[in-house]
Design a protein around this motif. Structure first.
Motif: not given
Length: 147
Positions: A82, A25-26, A79, A90, A77, A29-30, A85, A113, A61
């Motif tokens: 998707s 993910f990091l 997250f 979150g 970090d 996707e981040s 969400r 952010t 997550g």
């Protein structure tokens, strides 16, 4: 620590973390850690208080707190993948982190952010009140540099 909400769990148990999922993910996707090397992710996890968010034992997550556990913590970090969400997960993940016994009585929490101000504001975060007090060294393209 472990928190339960229906089929969802948040835990600080490092052994439960799916490093492949976190790294994927990091890195891919981040917006904040695009192209981060796996070794960097592993080092950051090893030196932080980490939290996994799980649905039926599948990690969905992640977040980590960088802290001295006495005066300051930086939330990083954060997250939720998707597919999960928009369910309040979150917000719940952040509230679990803020409730962690090792992170009580801190004078300051910080985070950065680009697009989730509303999420963090639901947990008490506000814009820096005296930005002139804060300085930074920032290398936004550090993971994509060719050296």
């Amino acid at each position: 620590m472990k928190w339960q909400q229906g089929e969802f769990t948040v835990t600080d148990n490092r052994e439960d973390l799916d490093m492949e999922m976190i790294y994927g993910f990091l890195c891919k996707e981040s917006y904040w850690a695009k192209h981060i090397p796996r070794a960097t992710v592993e080092k950051s996890v090893n030196h932080s208080l980490c939290f996994g968010l799980y649905h039926c034992n599948k990690q969905i997550g992640f977040a980590r707190a960088i802290s001295d556990c006495a005066t300051f913590a930086y939330l990083s970090d954060v997250f939720v993948v998707s597919d999960y969400r928009g369910r309040g997960l979150g917000k719940w993940l952040i509230s679990c982190i803020l409730a962690h016994p090792q992170l009580q009585g801190l004078r300051r929490w910080m985070l950065a952010t680009y697009d989730a101000h509303g999420l963090y504001e639901q947990n008490g975060f506000v814009a820096v009140q005296q930005p002139e007090w804060f300085l930074e060294i920032h290398h936004p393209d550090i993971y994509s540099r060719k050296e």
